[in-house]
Design a protein around this motif. Structure first.
Motif, PDB file in Angstrom:
ATOM      1  N   ARG A   1      26.966  31.362  32.031  1.00  0.00           N
ATOM      2  CA  ARG A   1      28.343  31.104  31.600  1.00  0.00           C
ATOM      3  C   ARG A   1      29.205  32.353  31.795  1.00  0.00           C
ATOM      4  NH1 ARG A   1      27.331  26.560  27.981  1.00  0.00           N
ATOM      5  NH2 ARG A   1      25.105  26.614  27.632  1.00  0.00           N
ATOM      6  N   LYS A   2      28.667  33.486  31.362  1.00  0.00           N
ATOM      7  CA  LYS A   2      29.434  34.731  31.459  1.00  0.00           C
ATOM      8  C   LYS A   2      29.595  35.154  32.920  1.00  0.00           C
ATOM      9  CE  LYS A   2      28.147  36.382  26.901  1.00  0.00           C
ATOM     10  NZ  LYS A   2      27.136  37.137  26.163  1.00  0.00           N
TER      11      LYS A   2
ATOM     12  N   VAL B   1      33.342  35.640  34.355  1.00  0.00           N
ATOM     13  CA  VAL B   1      33.786  36.955  34.835  1.00  0.00           C
ATOM     14  C   VAL B   1      33.954  36.943  36.357  1.00  0.00           C
ATOM     15  CG1 VAL B   1      33.064  39.362  35.106  1.00  0.00           C
ATOM     16  CG2 VAL B   1      32.824  38.235  32.902  1.00  0.00           C
TER      17      VAL B   1
ATOM     18  N   GLN C   1      26.780  43.832  27.507  1.00  0.00           N
ATOM     19  CA  GLN C   1      26.476  42.454  27.119  1.00  0.00           C
ATOM     20  C   GLN C   1      25.339  41.901  27.990  1.00  0.00           C
ATOM     21  OE1 GLN C   1      28.417  41.311  24.542  1.00  0.00           O
ATOM     22  NE2 GLN C   1      29.118  43.433  24.714  1.00  0.00           N
TER      23      GLN C   1
ATOM     24  N   HIS D   1      31.988  27.525  27.400  1.00  0.00           N
ATOM     25  CA  HIS D   1      31.284  27.495  26.114  1.00  0.00           C
ATOM     26  C   HIS D   1      31.635  26.253  25.297  1.00  0.00           C
ATOM     27  CE1 HIS D   1      30.559  31.686  27.202  1.00  0.00           C
ATOM     28  NE2 HIS D   1      29.557  31.664  26.347  1.00  0.00           N
TER      29      HIS D   1
ATOM     30  N   PHE E   1      24.274  39.155  30.323  1.00  0.00           N
ATOM     31  CA  PHE E   1      24.981  38.175  31.159  1.00  0.00           C
ATOM     32  C   PHE E   1      24.133  36.911  31.322  1.00  0.00           C
ATOM     33  CE2 PHE E   1      27.879  41.458  32.100  1.00  0.00           C
ATOM     34  CZ  PHE E   1      28.973  40.898  32.720  1.00  0.00           C
TER      35      PHE E   1
ATOM     36  N   TYR F   1      36.056  31.418  29.968  1.00  0.00           N
ATOM     37  CA  TYR F   1      35.045  31.728  28.960  1.00  0.00           C
ATOM     38  C   TYR F   1      34.989  30.613  27.928  1.00  0.00           C
ATOM     39  CZ  TYR F   1      32.220  34.394  25.683  1.00  0.00           C
ATOM     40  OH  TYR F   1      31.209  34.803  24.850  1.00  0.00           O
TER      41      TYR F   1
ATOM     42  N   ILE G   1      33.050  40.813  26.236  1.00  0.00           N
ATOM     43  CA  ILE G   1      33.003  40.721  27.705  1.00  0.00           C
ATOM     44  C   ILE G   1      34.410  40.505  28.285  1.00  0.00           C
ATOM     45  CG2 ILE G   1      32.604  38.226  27.977  1.00  0.00           C
ATOM     46  CD1 ILE G   1      30.273  39.241  29.884  1.00  0.00           C
TER      47      ILE G   1
END
Lengths: 319, 448
Positions: free
Chosen positions: B383-384, B388, B378, B435, B380, B431, B136
């Protein structure tokens, strides 16, 4: 009707549309091309300025060929004789009696010699002087003054380009076109400095008051022509009117360079020169590039540097 | 496999026959030439002479050409082995100007060598940093590499040289024609026509410009006045160097962001050239970054401007399906040779700017879509989405509302200099931050 596959039909349709668009664009561009005897436009950085000069030259050619009949053409298709809002043609005789005005039609027949702008500049006489006496240094008759655009209240800077015309019946006059909020071409500053240098060499101290005067042709936008001795001592300061002189060779720009010292150094070997420097923009937010054009002149037997500071064009992709 | 990578005509290790090889190399070289005017612009900005400008253009072209060959080589130590050409680096323009203003061109060259050295150091570390670049993140980086081309491509397409200048119908017609021909041949052209779509588009646009714009004809006369051959260094002062501690931080930052951009380009080149790879192969990427850093330092030492990998050329390779390394060898050699021939380089520099803009738009389209596709494959989660989204908003914000960022303290402003570097830095950091809890859980579970 034969059974043509959808894909093929789509391809044909798209190709036809693309071809039609290209033809339309090409015709539009062809119609917008400069016509008539083209003046030298290489000295200008901006396309707007080149278009303005080309338009004025075209109007001059039309008047010389058709006389006042050309005015009817100007009226009939004003969009063809303008570069957009607040850009229009005007025609005067050499006594500054208006013959045609695309922006203020009510001016027709009026003598505008005595009209001044907020700084006291007389646009009409300035234009006639440039056309009659300075054609070699200012071939496109550029004059700068404050002007109120039609429909506005306050004055804004205007740069107008002026060409002399001779009507078929032998009368003489000039046609001009200007734009408000003009781009600040390097050529504009070259013209005022070269004319100031010539004036100083010809008239000595008597030239200094006119060069300093906001009502004269040597103050344009935020800049006025400065005059310094070779050692940097000011005779006309670019920013202040002080009783005492100050020395400008020690001036450091935003990068710490000494542009006027560089200019003085260059002028020891050349008759005229451009140097670049960085100084704050009009909002004081960031350093921007500026140019200083300077040339040598002789004032009362002493060699002096005559120059002006001008903004320089910024590449479009830099935003 | 994603659409842009489907149907490679010449794969990475293929040997195209001589005629296609020359035409494809010429096509790549034309696109490399797009940025070749940057050094001249830089020298003019700081008041340098015409001789200095032409010398710097030539030296930068030679360095970029040699760098392209090094990049395509596949030695144990250096070179990714991909078609990933070098061009004069627009990312370095702002700091190079700053250095040139402060201490002239010798200081700029010295600091470029420093920046190249930093990138070479980073290249050694990149293998261990693979965890920072999940698909990503790489997808977004590749898309932003395409986005970073937008300002130059749009201003060229409309033929506008200076801020605030007007629009011209002639330029629109020329740029529109070139772009229409390129895309039409790319979409509907048969294999051979598709491969040369950029060349055909450039030819069509240039022909229309000669018909519509008198300037295009008068410019051609300049070719005759230039010599066939000229050695670009006439005076040893042209390769003198200076360094300044004052500029270490700005050059350090720009070399990090420049490395990230090159990393993005190398990832894109890998994805286009080796679509069969399931995950990133860090070996070629690390060697490619080393090649990029070495070439940058070499350009500075030779007396040129910093060089950078070219997003547009990778996009062109994707568009034509020709990714063979042989094309890189040939186009690099041609580009370097042009540096010694003012006549030929002048001829290519006369390609009308709307045609140049059309070529860049054509190539950038592939970069943007390749990156987006990579990203959208990916799933989503929250978090993503925020990693992004936030990175993209601030990154694009630097381009859309630059005045906000201009008023930041200088050290901070360097991080918000352009959309690509800002987005990349932010997405990498965010990112990982978003995480952290998962990492901590994994760590705890491992201990149990």
């Amino acid at each position: 009707m034969p059974d043509i596959p959808v894909r093929k039909r789509l391809r044909t349709l798209t190709t036809a549309l693309a071809a039609a668009a290209a033809v339309v664009a090409a015709v539009a561009a062809w119609r917008a091309r400069p016509q008539g005897t083209a003046p030298n436009l290489d000295v200008y950085d901006y396309r707007d300025t080149r278009k303005l000069v080309a338009l004025t030259a075209r109007a001059a050619a039309a008047i010389e060929a058709e006389g006042e009949d050309a005015f009817e053409r100007f009226r009939r298709r004003p969009e063809a004789w303008s570069l957009g809002e607040n850009s229009y043609l005007y025609v005067y005789d050499f006594d500054n009696v208006n013959l045609y005005h695309g922006g203020y039609p009510e001016f027709r027949g009026r003598n505008l010699t005595s009209m001044t702008d907020l700084l006291g500049k007389h646009p009409g006489p300035l234009i006639v002087d440039q056309i009659e006496n300075h054609h070699d240094l200012n071939p496109h008759g550029w004059v700068h003054y404050l002007w109120v655009p039609p429909g506005a209240l306050n004055g804004v800077w205007k740069a107008s380009c002026n060409f002399p015309v001779t009507f078929p019946d032998g009368r003489r006059g000039y046609v001009g076109c200007g734009f408000d909020y003009p781009h600040q071409e390097r050529e504009f500053y070259r013209i005022v400095v070269d004319e100031a240098a010539e004036l100083i060499s010809r008239e000595g101290n008597a030239a200094l008051d006119l060069i300093k005067s906001p009502a004269g042709p040597f103050v344009i936008h935020d800049s006025r022509v400065f005059v310094i001795l070779g050692d940097g001592t000011t005779i006309i300061d670019p920013g202040l009117d002080l009783k005492e002189s100050r020395n400008l060779l020690s001036y450091r720009d935003e990068s710490g360079n000494r542009p006027l010292a560089m200019l003085a150094g260059r002028l020891e070997e050349e008759d005229r020169a451009w140097v670049v420097m960085r100084s704050r923009d009009s909002r004081g937010e960031r350093a921007e590039k500026k140019g200083i054009y300077g040339r040598k002149a002789v004032l009362n037997g002493r060699e002096v540097i005559v120059g002006a500071i001008c903004p320089l064009p910024r590449p479009a992709w830099m935003g | 496999m994603s659409e842009p990578t489907r149907g490679l005509v010449y794969k990475l290790d293929d040997r195209p026959p001589l005629k296609p090889l020359l035409l494809l190399s010429l096509q790549q070289m034309l696109l490399m030439f797009v940025a070749a005017t940057l050094p001249a612009m830089l020298v003019r900005e700081v008041g340098g002479s015409l001789e200095e400008a032409s010398s710097m253009v030539a030296l930068t072209m030679i360095a970029a050409g040699v760098g392209t060959v090094i990049q395509a080589s596949r030695s144990r130590w250096i070179g990714s082995g991909y078609l990933c050409p070098n061009v004069c680096g627009p990312s370095y323009l702002a700091v190079s100007l700053q250095a040139a203003w402060l201490g002239g061109l010798p200081l700029m060259r010295g600091m470029i060598i420093f920046a190249g050295g930093v990138e070479m150091l980073l290249a050694r570390m990149v293998k261990r940093l693979r965890f920072l670049f999940p698909p990503i993140v790489t997808g977004l980086t590749v898309a932003m590499v395409g986005v970073s081309v937008i300002p130059v491509s749009i201003t060229n397409f409309f033929g506008v040289r200076f801020a605030g200048d007007s629009f011209g119908w002639g330029d629109l017609a020329v740029g529109g024609c070139a772009l229409a021909v390129m895309t039409a041949f790319s979409i509907w052209g048969k294999k051979s026509w598709r491969m040369y779509c950029l060349l055909i588009g450039v030819g069509a646009g240039w022909a229309l410009a000669l018909f519509l714009e008198p300037e295009a004809w008068t410019n051609l006369a300049r070719i005759g006045r230039e010599p066939w051959f000229r050695f670009p260094v006439s005076d040893l002062s042209q390769v003198s160097l200076k360094f300044s501690p004052q500029l270490l931080i700005p050059f350090l930052i720009i070399s990090i962001t420049g490395s990230l951009k090159s990393f993005g380009n190398l990832i894109a080149a890998q994805k286009i050239s080796q679509p069969e790879l399931q995950e990133l192969d860090m070996g070629p990427l690390s060697r490619g970054l080393l090649a990029d850093g070495f070439t940058t330092a070499m350009a500075g030492a030779m007396g040129g401007m910093a060089v950078d990998t070219s997003s547009s050329n990778i996009g062109l390779a994707a568009a034509t399906g020709a990714v063979s390394r042989r094309i890189a060898f040939c186009s690099g050699a041609l580009f370097a040779a042009l540096g010694f021939s003012p006549k030929l380089s002048t001829a290519i520099s006369l390609i009308p700017s709307p045609v140049v803009g059309a070529s860049m738009i054509f190539a950038a389209s592939f970069m943007i879509c390749t990156g987006l596709q990579e990203m959208l494959e990916q799933n989503f989660d929250q978090r993503k989405i925020f990693a992004v989204g936030i990175a993209l908003i601030f990154g694009l914000g630097t381009g859309l509302v630059p005045d906000i960022f201009n008023r930041m303290p200088t050290w901070l402003k360097n991080f918000f200099a352009q959309p690509l570097s800002t987005t990349t830095i932010l997405v990498v950091i965010l990112y990982q931050v978003f995480h952290l809890d998962l990492l901590a859980d994994a760590w705890r579970n491992r201990k149990r």
